[in-house]
Design a protein around this motif. Structure first.
Motif, mmCIF file in Angstrom:
data_model
loop_
_atom_site.group_PDB
_atom_site.id
_atom_site.type_symbol
_atom_site.label_atom_id
_atom_site.label_comp_id
_atom_site.label_asym_id
_atom_site.label_seq_id
_atom_site.Cartn_x
_atom_site.Cartn_y
_atom_site.Cartn_z
ATOM 1 N N GLY A 97 0.798 -1.213 0.000
ATOM 2 C CA GLY A 97 0.000 0.000 0.000
ATOM 3 C C GLY A 97 0.834 1.267 0.000
ATOM 4 N N LEU A 98 2.017 1.191 -0.602
ATOM 5 C CA LEU A 98 2.935 2.329 -0.608
ATOM 6 C C LEU A 98 3.006 2.982 -1.979
ATOM 7 C CD1 LEU A 98 5.946 0.689 1.270
ATOM 8 C CD2 LEU A 98 4.278 2.293 2.228
ATOM 9 N N THR A 99 3.160 4.292 -1.985
ATOM 10 C CA THR A 99 3.482 5.009 -3.211
ATOM 11 C C THR A 99 5.001 4.963 -3.381
ATOM 12 O OG1 THR A 99 3.785 7.124 -2.099
ATOM 13 C CG2 THR A 99 1.541 6.587 -2.872
ATOM 14 N N GLN A 100 5.467 5.356 -4.546
ATOM 15 C CA GLN A 100 6.913 5.441 -4.742
ATOM 16 C C GLN A 100 7.520 6.446 -3.771
ATOM 17 O OE1 GLN A 100 7.600 6.317 -8.890
ATOM 18 N NE2 GLN A 100 7.419 4.166 -9.478
ATOM 19 N N GLU A 101 6.800 7.524 -3.498
ATOM 20 C CA GLU A 101 7.296 8.535 -2.575
ATOM 21 C C GLU A 101 7.433 7.977 -1.155
ATOM 22 O OE1 GLU A 101 4.736 8.998 -4.702
ATOM 23 O OE2 GLU A 101 5.636 10.401 -6.121
ATOM 24 N N GLN A 102 6.441 7.187 -0.740
ATOM 25 C CA GLN A 102 6.498 6.589 0.597
ATOM 26 C C GLN A 102 7.631 5.581 0.702
ATOM 27 O OE1 GLN A 102 2.399 5.338 0.477
ATOM 28 N NE2 GLN A 102 1.801 6.834 2.040
#
Length: 74
Positions: free
Chosen positions: A17-22
């Motif tokens: 559930g992560l974005t690339q930013e996270q």
């Protein structure tokens, strides 16, 4: 191998559930580096592979395990 790693990193990132930013924040790698890796444009070191797996909550082995697309590329 780079494309396989990229697919596996992306799959694990999305499952977490992560974005690339996270993932960038968790791993210490830039968002651009992660984007390039997911597109198969980077060739990370073993240490980088380990750090990414830790940030994703998985193991390095999972990130390099062949998938169905790898068999087709073979």
């Amino acid at each position: 191998m780079r494309r396989l790693l990229g697919r596996n990193v992306r799959k694990c990132r999305i499952e977490a559930g992560l974005t690339q930013e996270q993932l960038s924040e968790r791993s210490g790698f830039s968002q651009q580096y992660i984007s390039d890796m997911e597109r198969g444009l980077r060739n990370p070191t073993i240490v980088s592979l380990y750090e990414l797996s830790q940030a994703l909550g998985t193991t390095p082995v999972v990130l390099i395990t062949p998938d169905g697309e790898a068999a087709a590329e073979g």
